[in-house]
Scaffold this motif. Structure first.
Motif, mmCIF file in Angstrom:
data_model
loop_
_atom_site.group_PDB
_atom_site.id
_atom_site.type_symbol
_atom_site.label_atom_id
_atom_site.label_comp_id
_atom_site.label_asym_id
_atom_site.label_seq_id
_atom_site.Cartn_x
_atom_site.Cartn_y
_atom_site.Cartn_z
ATOM 1 N N ARG A 73 0.724 -1.284 -0.140
ATOM 2 C CA ARG A 73 -0.058 -0.044 -0.010
ATOM 3 C C ARG A 73 0.841 1.296 0.202
ATOM 4 O O ARG A 73 0.423 2.283 -0.493
ATOM 5 C CB ARG A 73 -1.019 0.182 1.230
ATOM 6 C CG ARG A 73 -2.051 -1.061 1.171
ATOM 7 C CD ARG A 73 -3.098 -1.037 0.210
ATOM 8 N NE ARG A 73 -2.712 -1.583 -1.155
ATOM 9 C CZ ARG A 73 -3.229 -1.711 -2.174
ATOM 10 N NH1 ARG A 73 -4.247 -0.465 -2.210
ATOM 11 N NH2 ARG A 73 -2.968 -2.253 -3.197
ATOM 12 N N SER B 49 2.164 2.024 -3.481
ATOM 13 C CA SER B 49 1.068 2.440 -4.145
ATOM 14 C C SER B 49 0.422 3.877 -3.915
ATOM 15 O O SER B 49 0.677 4.685 -4.853
ATOM 16 C CB SER B 49 -0.310 1.692 -3.958
ATOM 17 O OG SER B 49 -1.494 2.144 -4.577
ATOM 18 N N LEU B 50 0.848 4.344 -2.845
ATOM 19 C CA LEU B 50 0.448 5.649 -2.410
ATOM 20 C C LEU B 50 1.676 6.562 -2.824
ATOM 21 O O LEU B 50 1.327 7.913 -3.014
ATOM 22 C CB LEU B 50 0.290 5.736 -0.953
ATOM 23 C CG LEU B 50 -1.241 5.300 -0.349
ATOM 24 C CD1 LEU B 50 -1.136 5.716 1.140
ATOM 25 C CD2 LEU B 50 -2.347 6.151 -1.080
ATOM 26 N N HIS C 237 2.972 6.665 -5.496
ATOM 27 C CA HIS C 237 2.695 7.239 -6.921
ATOM 28 C C HIS C 237 2.020 8.424 -6.612
ATOM 29 O O HIS C 237 1.978 9.384 -7.818
ATOM 30 C CB HIS C 237 2.045 6.285 -7.594
ATOM 31 C CG HIS C 237 2.911 4.819 -8.005
ATOM 32 N ND1 HIS C 237 3.935 4.979 -8.711
ATOM 33 C CD2 HIS C 237 2.645 3.653 -7.659
ATOM 34 C CE1 HIS C 237 4.477 3.707 -8.836
ATOM 35 N NE2 HIS C 237 3.802 2.956 -8.205
ATOM 36 N N VAL C 238 1.180 8.620 -5.774
ATOM 37 C CA VAL C 238 0.633 9.926 -5.620
ATOM 38 C C VAL C 238 1.513 11.088 -5.075
ATOM 39 O O VAL C 238 1.271 12.298 -5.687
ATOM 40 C CB VAL C 238 -0.457 9.957 -4.280
ATOM 41 C CG1 VAL C 238 -1.407 11.235 -4.091
ATOM 42 C CG2 VAL C 238 -1.505 8.972 -4.685
ATOM 43 N N GLY C 239 2.561 10.775 -4.427
ATOM 44 C CA GLY C 239 3.564 11.728 -4.014
ATOM 45 C C GLY C 239 4.138 11.426 -2.647
ATOM 46 O O GLY C 239 3.542 10.817 -2.023
ATOM 47 N N GLU D 58 4.503 13.107 -0.211
ATOM 48 C CA GLU D 58 3.736 13.818 0.817
ATOM 49 C C GLU D 58 2.877 12.762 1.760
ATOM 50 O O GLU D 58 2.509 12.995 2.786
ATOM 51 C CB GLU D 58 2.705 14.949 0.464
ATOM 52 C CG GLU D 58 3.403 16.038 -0.195
ATOM 53 C CD GLU D 58 3.549 15.812 -1.724
ATOM 54 O OE1 GLU D 58 3.943 17.036 -2.250
ATOM 55 O OE2 GLU D 58 3.307 14.797 -2.233
ATOM 56 N N LEU D 59 2.641 11.624 0.958
ATOM 57 C CA LEU D 59 1.728 10.469 1.846
ATOM 58 C C LEU D 59 2.438 9.577 2.538
ATOM 59 O O LEU D 59 2.126 8.610 3.564
ATOM 60 C CB LEU D 59 1.002 9.686 0.717
ATOM 61 C CG LEU D 59 -0.351 10.282 0.046
ATOM 62 C CD1 LEU D 59 -1.255 9.970 1.133
ATOM 63 C CD2 LEU D 59 -0.262 11.490 -0.721
ATOM 64 N N THR E 268 1.270 6.560 5.615
ATOM 65 C CA THR E 268 1.721 5.253 5.634
ATOM 66 C C THR E 268 2.657 4.605 6.610
ATOM 67 O O THR E 268 2.516 3.825 7.333
ATOM 68 C CB THR E 268 2.328 4.809 4.255
ATOM 69 O OG1 THR E 268 3.476 5.454 3.950
ATOM 70 C CG2 THR E 268 1.684 4.879 2.956
#
Length: 341
Positions: free
Chosen positions: A15, A18-19, A21-23, A25-26, A30
Protein backbone atom coordinates in the motif's frame (compact mmCIF):
# COMPACT_ATOMS: atom_id res chain seq x y z
CA UNK A 1 0.17 -14.73 15.24
CA UNK A 2 3.38 -14.34 13.25
CA UNK A 3 1.63 -15.28 10.00
CA UNK A 4 -0.79 -12.41 10.47
CA UNK A 5 2.07 -10.02 11.27
CA UNK A 6 4.00 -11.04 8.18
CA UNK A 7 0.93 -10.73 5.99
CA UNK A 8 0.10 -7.28 7.38
CA UNK A 9 3.68 -6.05 6.97
CA UNK A 10 3.74 -7.17 3.33
CA UNK A 11 0.33 -5.64 2.65
CA UNK A 12 1.30 -2.29 4.19
CA UNK A 13 4.53 -2.24 2.14
CA UNK A 14 2.42 -2.78 -0.95
CA UNK A 15 0.00 0.00 0.00
CA UNK A 16 2.89 2.38 0.76
CA UNK A 17 4.32 1.73 -2.70
CA UNK A 18 0.93 2.41 -4.25
CA UNK A 19 0.50 5.70 -2.37
CA UNK A 20 4.04 6.77 -3.24
CA UNK A 21 2.81 7.25 -6.81
CA UNK A 22 0.56 10.02 -5.51
CA UNK A 23 3.55 11.82 -4.05
CA UNK A 24 6.11 11.76 -1.23
CA UNK A 25 3.72 13.76 0.95
CA UNK A 26 1.82 10.52 1.66
CA UNK A 27 4.80 8.87 3.37
CA UNK A 28 3.84 10.12 6.88
CA UNK A 29 0.38 8.63 6.40
CA UNK A 30 1.68 5.18 5.52
CA UNK A 31 4.23 5.33 8.35
CA UNK A 32 1.46 6.21 10.81
CA UNK A 33 -0.57 3.26 9.53
CA UNK A 34 2.41 0.96 9.98
CA UNK A 35 2.97 2.11 13.57
CA UNK A 36 -0.67 1.71 14.49
CA UNK A 37 -1.00 -1.75 12.95
CA UNK A 38 2.39 -3.33 13.60
CA UNK A 39 3.76 -1.75 16.79
CA UNK A 40 2.11 -3.86 19.48
CA UNK A 41 -1.42 -5.16 19.86
CA UNK A 42 -2.71 -8.45 21.19
CA UNK A 43 -4.03 -9.81 17.86
CA UNK A 44 -7.06 -11.20 19.69
CA UNK A 45 -9.47 -10.69 16.80
CA UNK A 46 -7.39 -12.67 14.31
CA UNK A 47 -6.94 -15.40 16.93
CA UNK A 48 -10.67 -15.64 17.53
CA UNK A 49 -11.30 -15.76 13.76
CA UNK A 50 -8.76 -18.54 13.29
CA UNK A 51 -10.09 -20.65 16.15
CA UNK A 52 -13.65 -20.09 14.96
CA UNK A 53 -12.52 -21.73 11.72
CA UNK A 54 -10.66 -24.49 13.54
CA UNK A 55 -13.76 -25.21 15.64
CA UNK A 56 -14.99 -26.87 12.44
CA UNK A 57 -11.94 -27.61 10.26
CA UNK A 58 -8.85 -29.70 11.10
CA UNK A 59 -5.33 -28.27 11.01
CA UNK A 60 -4.63 -30.22 7.81
CA UNK A 61 -7.07 -28.08 5.79
CA UNK A 62 -5.74 -25.10 3.81
CA UNK A 63 -6.21 -22.08 6.07
CA UNK A 64 -4.56 -19.35 3.95
CA UNK A 65 -7.86 -17.65 3.11
CA UNK A 66 -9.07 -17.45 6.70
CA UNK A 67 -5.69 -16.10 7.88
CA UNK A 68 -5.96 -13.37 5.24
CA UNK A 69 -9.48 -12.52 6.38
CA UNK A 70 -8.35 -12.57 10.01
CA UNK A 71 -5.53 -10.13 9.22
CA UNK A 72 -8.02 -7.71 7.67
CA UNK A 73 -9.70 -7.42 11.07
CA UNK A 74 -6.55 -5.77 12.43
CA UNK A 75 -6.97 -3.01 9.84
CA UNK A 76 -10.59 -2.47 10.91
CA UNK A 77 -9.40 -2.26 14.50
CA UNK A 78 -6.58 0.14 13.66
CA UNK A 79 -9.17 2.40 12.03
CA UNK A 80 -11.20 2.31 15.24
CA UNK A 81 -8.11 3.12 17.34
CA UNK A 82 -7.17 6.15 15.25
CA UNK A 83 -10.69 7.54 15.55
CA UNK A 84 -11.15 6.51 19.18
CA UNK A 85 -7.94 8.22 20.28
CA UNK A 86 -9.06 11.42 18.60
CA UNK A 87 -12.54 11.31 20.14
CA UNK A 88 -11.07 10.64 23.58
CA UNK A 89 -8.34 13.29 23.15
CA UNK A 90 -5.83 10.59 24.09
CA UNK A 91 -2.21 11.64 23.74
CA UNK A 92 -0.51 8.25 23.98
CA UNK A 93 -1.11 4.70 22.87
CA UNK A 94 1.29 1.86 23.72
CA UNK A 95 3.66 4.48 25.10
CA UNK A 96 3.85 6.46 21.84
CA UNK A 97 2.06 9.61 20.64
CA UNK A 98 -1.35 8.93 19.14
CA UNK A 99 -1.91 9.58 15.44
CA UNK A 100 -3.56 12.98 15.82
CA UNK A 101 -0.81 14.12 18.20
CA UNK A 102 1.94 12.93 15.82
CA UNK A 103 0.41 14.78 12.88
CA UNK A 104 -0.05 17.93 14.98
CA UNK A 105 3.60 17.75 16.00
CA UNK A 106 4.60 17.37 12.33
CA UNK A 107 2.57 20.49 11.52
CA UNK A 108 4.25 22.43 14.32
CA UNK A 109 7.75 21.33 13.33
CA UNK A 110 7.19 22.36 9.72
CA UNK A 111 5.80 25.76 10.69
CA UNK A 112 2.75 25.39 8.44
CA UNK A 113 -0.18 27.77 8.59
CA UNK A 114 -3.37 27.14 10.54
CA UNK A 115 -3.93 25.32 13.82
CA UNK A 116 -1.77 22.26 14.35
CA UNK A 117 -4.55 20.55 16.36
CA UNK A 118 -6.97 20.91 13.43
CA UNK A 119 -4.44 19.47 11.01
CA UNK A 120 -3.72 16.58 13.39
CA UNK A 121 -7.40 15.77 13.82
CA UNK A 122 -8.05 15.92 10.08
CA UNK A 123 -5.10 13.66 9.29
CA UNK A 124 -6.11 11.12 11.97
CA UNK A 125 -9.65 10.92 10.58
CA UNK A 126 -8.30 10.33 7.09
CA UNK A 127 -5.84 7.73 8.42
CA UNK A 128 -8.71 5.81 10.00
CA UNK A 129 -10.73 6.03 6.80
CA UNK A 130 -7.76 4.79 4.78
CA UNK A 131 -7.27 1.81 7.12
CA UNK A 132 -10.93 0.89 6.81
CA UNK A 133 -10.69 1.00 3.01
CA UNK A 134 -7.57 -1.17 3.17
CA UNK A 135 -9.41 -3.65 5.38
CA UNK A 136 -11.97 -4.11 2.59
CA UNK A 137 -9.18 -4.59 0.07
CA UNK A 138 -7.44 -7.26 2.12
CA UNK A 139 -10.64 -9.08 3.09
CA UNK A 140 -11.67 -9.27 -0.59
CA UNK A 141 -8.47 -11.19 -1.34
CA UNK A 142 -9.59 -13.98 0.98
CA UNK A 143 -12.52 -14.77 -1.33
CA UNK A 144 -14.79 -15.96 1.49
CA UNK A 145 -18.32 -15.06 0.40
CA UNK A 146 -19.78 -17.08 3.27
CA UNK A 147 -18.12 -14.69 5.75
CA UNK A 148 -18.92 -11.41 3.98
CA UNK A 149 -22.08 -10.73 5.99
CA UNK A 150 -20.20 -11.16 9.26
CA UNK A 151 -17.42 -8.82 8.08
CA UNK A 152 -20.01 -6.21 7.08
CA UNK A 153 -21.79 -6.52 10.44
CA UNK A 154 -18.52 -6.18 12.36
CA UNK A 155 -17.63 -2.91 10.67
CA UNK A 156 -21.09 -1.57 11.43
CA UNK A 157 -21.03 -2.86 15.01
CA UNK A 158 -17.78 -1.16 15.99
CA UNK A 159 -19.08 2.21 14.77
CA UNK A 160 -22.42 1.73 16.52
CA UNK A 161 -20.72 0.68 19.75
CA UNK A 162 -18.37 3.65 19.58
CA UNK A 163 -21.31 6.03 19.12
CA UNK A 164 -23.04 4.53 22.16
CA UNK A 165 -19.81 5.05 24.12
CA UNK A 166 -19.66 8.72 23.10
CA UNK A 167 -23.37 9.13 23.85
CA UNK A 168 -23.30 7.80 27.41
CA UNK A 169 -20.30 9.99 28.20
CA UNK A 170 -22.23 13.03 26.99
CA UNK A 171 -25.29 12.06 29.04
CA UNK A 172 -23.19 11.49 32.19
CA UNK A 173 -25.90 9.28 33.69
CA UNK A 174 -23.54 6.89 35.55
CA UNK A 175 -25.77 4.06 34.32
CA UNK A 176 -24.65 0.47 34.86
CA UNK A 177 -27.10 -0.76 32.21
CA UNK A 178 -25.76 1.70 29.62
CA UNK A 179 -22.17 0.73 30.38
CA UNK A 180 -22.97 -2.96 29.90
CA UNK A 181 -24.82 -2.20 26.67
CA UNK A 182 -21.70 -0.48 25.31
CA UNK A 183 -19.61 -3.48 26.38
CA UNK A 184 -21.94 -5.82 24.50
CA UNK A 185 -21.87 -3.99 21.17
CA UNK A 186 -18.41 -2.44 21.27
CA UNK A 187 -16.60 -5.50 22.60
CA UNK A 188 -18.62 -8.72 22.89
CA UNK A 189 -20.06 -8.62 19.40
CA UNK A 190 -17.22 -6.82 17.65
CA UNK A 191 -14.12 -8.18 19.37
CA UNK A 192 -15.16 -11.76 20.15
CA UNK A 193 -18.40 -12.96 18.53
CA UNK A 194 -17.81 -11.30 15.15
CA UNK A 195 -14.33 -12.77 14.56
CA UNK A 196 -15.40 -16.21 15.83
CA UNK A 197 -18.43 -16.26 13.53
CA UNK A 198 -16.36 -14.98 10.61
CA UNK A 199 -13.98 -17.92 10.89
CA UNK A 200 -16.74 -20.41 11.63
CA UNK A 201 -18.90 -19.33 8.70
CA UNK A 202 -15.88 -19.46 6.40
CA UNK A 203 -15.54 -23.08 7.53
CA UNK A 204 -19.21 -23.85 6.87
CA UNK A 205 -20.20 -24.12 10.54
CA UNK A 206 -23.57 -25.51 11.63
CA UNK A 207 -26.03 -23.54 13.75
CA UNK A 208 -25.13 -25.47 16.93
CA UNK A 209 -21.48 -24.47 16.46
CA UNK A 210 -22.41 -20.83 15.92
CA UNK A 211 -24.67 -20.91 18.98
CA UNK A 212 -21.89 -22.36 21.14
CA UNK A 213 -19.48 -19.67 19.93
CA UNK A 214 -22.02 -16.96 20.78
CA UNK A 215 -22.51 -18.49 24.23
CA UNK A 216 -18.77 -18.16 24.73
CA UNK A 217 -18.33 -14.77 23.08
CA UNK A 218 -20.92 -12.59 24.80
CA UNK A 219 -19.81 -13.16 28.41
CA UNK A 220 -16.12 -13.20 27.47
CA UNK A 221 -16.44 -9.93 25.57
CA UNK A 222 -18.01 -8.30 28.61
CA UNK A 223 -15.26 -9.64 30.87
CA UNK A 224 -12.62 -8.39 28.42
CA UNK A 225 -14.13 -4.89 28.42
CA UNK A 226 -14.46 -4.83 32.20
CA UNK A 227 -10.77 -5.74 32.51
CA UNK A 228 -10.00 -2.83 30.17
CA UNK A 229 -12.06 -0.58 32.44
CA UNK A 230 -10.11 -1.67 35.52
CA UNK A 231 -6.79 -1.12 33.73
CA UNK A 232 -7.99 2.29 32.56
CA UNK A 233 -8.22 3.37 36.20
CA UNK A 234 -5.68 1.23 38.06
CA UNK A 235 -3.25 0.12 35.33
CA UNK A 236 0.49 0.71 35.54
CA UNK A 237 1.43 3.37 32.94
CA UNK A 238 4.78 1.67 32.32
CA UNK A 239 2.87 -1.41 31.17
CA UNK A 240 -0.32 0.03 29.63
CA UNK A 241 1.48 2.83 27.77
CA UNK A 242 -1.20 5.28 28.90
CA UNK A 243 -1.24 7.91 31.67
CA UNK A 244 -2.25 6.87 35.19
CA UNK A 245 -6.03 6.91 35.60
CA UNK A 246 -6.52 7.62 31.90
CA UNK A 247 -10.21 6.63 31.89
CA UNK A 248 -10.84 9.06 34.75
CA UNK A 249 -9.22 11.89 32.79
CA UNK A 250 -11.26 10.99 29.72
CA UNK A 251 -14.50 10.81 31.70
CA UNK A 252 -15.31 7.24 30.69
CA UNK A 253 -18.77 6.18 31.89
CA UNK A 254 -17.82 2.59 32.67
CA UNK A 255 -19.50 0.03 34.89
CA UNK A 256 -16.74 0.71 37.41
CA UNK A 257 -17.68 4.36 37.86
CA UNK A 258 -21.42 3.66 37.66
CA UNK A 259 -21.16 1.20 40.55
CA UNK A 260 -18.89 3.59 42.44
CA UNK A 261 -21.56 6.28 42.16
CA UNK A 262 -24.15 3.86 43.54
CA UNK A 263 -22.01 2.97 46.55
CA UNK A 264 -20.43 6.36 47.25
CA UNK A 265 -21.39 8.80 49.98
CA UNK A 266 -23.03 12.06 48.91
CA UNK A 267 -19.71 13.92 49.15
CA UNK A 268 -17.84 11.21 47.26
CA UNK A 269 -20.51 11.12 44.56
CA UNK A 270 -20.29 14.88 44.15
CA UNK A 271 -16.51 14.66 43.76
CA UNK A 272 -16.83 11.84 41.24
CA UNK A 273 -19.36 13.78 39.19
CA UNK A 274 -17.30 16.97 39.33
CA UNK A 275 -13.86 15.50 38.65
CA UNK A 276 -14.53 12.68 36.19
CA UNK A 277 -13.36 13.90 32.80
CA UNK A 278 -11.18 16.73 34.13
CA UNK A 279 -8.03 16.76 32.00
CA UNK A 280 -6.23 18.93 34.56
CA UNK A 281 -6.86 16.48 37.42
CA UNK A 282 -3.59 16.01 39.32
CA UNK A 283 -2.14 12.87 40.88
CA UNK A 284 -3.84 13.55 44.22
CA UNK A 285 -7.19 13.97 42.52
CA UNK A 286 -6.76 10.71 40.61
CA UNK A 287 -5.74 8.94 43.83
CA UNK A 288 -8.87 10.23 45.58
CA UNK A 289 -11.20 8.99 42.82
CA UNK A 290 -9.47 5.62 42.96
CA UNK A 291 -10.11 5.53 46.70
CA UNK A 292 -13.80 6.28 46.10
CA UNK A 293 -14.02 3.44 43.57
CA UNK A 294 -12.33 0.97 45.92
CA UNK A 295 -14.16 2.14 49.04
CA UNK A 296 -17.56 2.00 47.38
CA UNK A 297 -17.05 -1.69 46.60
CA UNK A 298 -17.17 -1.05 42.85
CA UNK A 299 -13.78 -2.58 42.10
CA UNK A 300 -14.63 -5.72 44.05
CA UNK A 301 -17.97 -6.04 42.26
CA UNK A 302 -16.39 -5.63 38.83
CA UNK A 303 -13.66 -8.18 39.61
CA UNK A 304 -16.34 -10.64 40.71
CA UNK A 305 -18.29 -10.02 37.52
CA UNK A 306 -15.18 -10.58 35.40
CA UNK A 307 -14.60 -13.93 37.09
CA UNK A 308 -18.25 -14.95 36.73
CA UNK A 309 -18.39 -14.03 33.04
CA UNK A 310 -15.14 -15.86 32.38
CA UNK A 311 -16.61 -19.02 33.92
CA UNK A 312 -19.79 -18.57 31.90
CA UNK A 313 -17.71 -18.39 28.73
CA UNK A 314 -15.77 -21.50 29.75
CA UNK A 315 -19.03 -23.37 30.30
CA UNK A 316 -20.06 -22.71 26.69
CA UNK A 317 -17.08 -24.67 25.33
CA UNK A 318 -18.97 -27.89 24.72
CA UNK A 319 -17.99 -30.84 22.55
CA UNK A 320 -19.91 -29.43 19.59
CA UNK A 321 -16.59 -27.59 19.01
CA UNK A 322 -13.43 -29.42 17.99
CA UNK A 323 -11.20 -30.37 20.93
CA UNK A 324 -8.16 -28.33 19.89
CA UNK A 325 -10.34 -25.26 19.34
CA UNK A 326 -11.93 -25.70 22.77
CA UNK A 327 -8.49 -25.81 24.38
CA UNK A 328 -7.30 -22.73 22.50
CA UNK A 329 -10.45 -20.76 23.29
CA UNK A 330 -10.13 -21.74 26.94
CA UNK A 331 -6.61 -20.29 26.96
CA UNK A 332 -7.90 -17.09 25.35
CA UNK A 333 -10.25 -16.60 28.30
CA UNK A 334 -7.20 -16.23 30.51
CA UNK A 335 -5.42 -14.00 27.99
CA UNK A 336 -8.45 -11.70 27.72
CA UNK A 337 -9.31 -11.37 31.39
CA UNK A 338 -6.11 -11.87 33.42
CA UNK A 339 -3.84 -9.30 31.85
CA UNK A 340 -2.03 -6.07 32.69
CA UNK A 341 -2.26 -4.31 29.33
Amino acid sequence: MTRVDRLLAHFLDERAESLAHVGPELAPMTEAARRLVLDGGKRLRPRFAYWGWRAVRPATDDDEAVVTAAASLELVHACALAHDDLMDSSRTRRGNPTAHVSFAEMHDAAGWSGASETFGASAAILLGDLLLAWADTLFARACLPGAQRVFDDMRQMVMAGQYLDVLIQARAEFSADSALRVAEFKTSKYTVEGPLHLGARAAGASQPVLAALTGYAIPLGEAFQLRDDVLGVFGDPSITGKPAGDDLLEGKQTLLVALAMQGATAAQGAALRADLGRRDLDADGIAYLREVIVGSGALEQVEARIAARAEQARGALTDVLAREARDALDSLITAATQRHV
